[in-house]
Design a protein around this motif. Structure first.
Motif, PDB file in Angstrom:
ATOM      1  N   UNK A  36     -15.944  16.435  15.720  1.00 43.11           N
ATOM      2  CA  UNK A  36     -14.851  16.813  16.611  1.00 43.11           C
ATOM      3  C   UNK A  36     -14.163  18.083  16.119  1.00 43.11           C
ATOM      4  N   UNK A  37     -13.841  18.118  14.803  1.00 45.86           N
ATOM      5  CA  UNK A  37     -13.159  19.302  14.260  1.00 45.86           C
ATOM      6  C   UNK A  37     -14.072  20.541  14.286  1.00 45.86           C
ATOM      7  N   UNK A  38     -15.352  20.343  14.071  1.00 50.13           N
ATOM      8  CA  UNK A  38     -16.301  21.455  14.125  1.00 50.13           C
ATOM      9  C   UNK A  38     -16.299  22.087  15.517  1.00 50.13           C
ATOM     10  N   UNK A  39     -16.267  21.192  16.521  1.00 49.94           N
ATOM     11  CA  UNK A  39     -16.244  21.687  17.898  1.00 49.94           C
ATOM     12  C   UNK A  39     -14.949  22.437  18.194  1.00 49.94           C
ATOM     13  N   UNK A  40     -13.789  21.902  17.701  1.00 50.17           N
ATOM     14  CA  UNK A  40     -12.492  22.555  17.922  1.00 50.17           C
ATOM     15  C   UNK A  40     -12.467  23.968  17.331  1.00 50.17           C
ATOM     16  N   UNK A  41     -12.913  24.101  16.087  1.00 44.68           N
ATOM     17  CA  UNK A  41     -12.895  25.430  15.453  1.00 44.68           C
ATOM     18  C   UNK A  41     -13.906  26.387  16.094  1.00 44.68           C
ATOM     19  N   UNK A  42     -14.997  25.850  16.557  1.00 40.03           N
ATOM     20  CA  UNK A  42     -16.001  26.692  17.217  1.00 40.03           C
ATOM     21  C   UNK A  42     -15.468  27.254  18.530  1.00 40.03           C
ATOM     22  N   UNK A  43     -14.529  26.494  19.148  1.00 45.27           N
ATOM     23  CA  UNK A  43     -13.935  26.936  20.405  1.00 45.27           C
ATOM     24  C   UNK A  43     -12.747  27.873  20.191  1.00 45.27           C
ATOM     25  N   UNK A  44     -12.445  28.209  18.950  1.00 40.94           N
ATOM     26  CA  UNK A  44     -11.391  29.175  18.698  1.00 40.94           C
ATOM     27  C   UNK A  44     -10.158  28.646  17.999  1.00 40.94           C
TER      28      UNK A  44
END
Length: 230
Positions: free
Chosen positions: A4-12
């Motif tokens: 989940x956190x990986x996806x959040x940071x990947x989205x900016x």
């Protein structure tokens, strides 16, 4: 969670702090709320938890924590005691009855006086009173040996009582081995008495005694005979 956190940071996203959320505040145990509860309880010591919670609009789970905090802070406040509770009126006390009966009905009933206990000496004197009633109500047994059956309670197997049985020349029937303390015939006589008295309320021991006597008087003679046979 890592995904989940990986996806959040990947989205900016660049911060790990949580975003602001709507709804109740995280902390509800504030000095202002505790003081408010303090005033409300002092005004009315019988106020309910539900009423307090409604007054300050606090969710119940957190409100219990607020009350606990108030209680700890004000334990022993002014040395006051809690409000007195009204006592319920008690029913009659227990009445101990000793019943002697045969195939024709009840021969003698003894009701133990309040504050006394059945001892070997008391039971020995009780047998004397029973023997008097037996001779009056069953005169045909005057020249016959009386077969006497009882349970194996300690007070009924002590030396004083056994000596009285021998003095009266009763033949004591043996109690069944490995049997409960109740005599077999007791299972037939007393359970129905319990049903008779069930649900009734008595104001005095005399009322209990009167009702118990009425129960035995209401039984047919065949009832006692069938109980002995069973």
């Amino acid at each position: 969670m890592v995904k989940k956190w990986f996806t959040e940071f990947r989205c900016g996203r660049t911060s790990t702090s949580g975003a602001e959320r709507s709804g109740r505040p995280k902390e509800v145990i504030t000095p202002e709320i505790v003081d408010k509860i303090h005033e409300m309880i002092l005004d009315d010591r019988r106020i309910k938890v539900r009423e307090l919670a409604h007054a300050i609009a606090v969710i119940r789970t957190n409100f219990c924590a607020v009350l606990l905090l108030w209680n700890n802070r004000n334990s022993g406040f002014r040395g006051e005691r809690g409000p007195k509770k009204a006592k319920q009126s008690l029913s009659a006390n227990k009445v101990m009855a000793t019943v002697f009966w045969d195939a024709r009905g009840v021969v003698h009933i003894d009701y133990l006086e309040k504050g006394k206990t059945i001892t070997g000496e008391y039971y020995s004197k009780l047998l004397d009173r029973f023997d008097v009633d037996l001779k009056q109500k069953r005169p045909h047994l005057a020249k016959k040996k009386v077969l006497f059956h009882q349970d194996n309670a300690r007070v009924q197997t002590c030396l004083v009582k056994m000596a009285k049985i021998h003095e009266l020349r009763y033949e004591l029937l043996p109690h069944p081995a490995y049997s409960p303390d109740l005599a077999p015939c007791d299972y037939y006589l007393f359970p129905n008495l319990k049903k008779w008295l069930g649900g009734k309320r008595f104001e005095s021991n005399e009322e209990v005694i009167t009702e118990t006597n009425a129960y035995f008087e209401s039984l047919e003679k065949t009832y006692y005979l069938e109980g002995i046979k069973n």
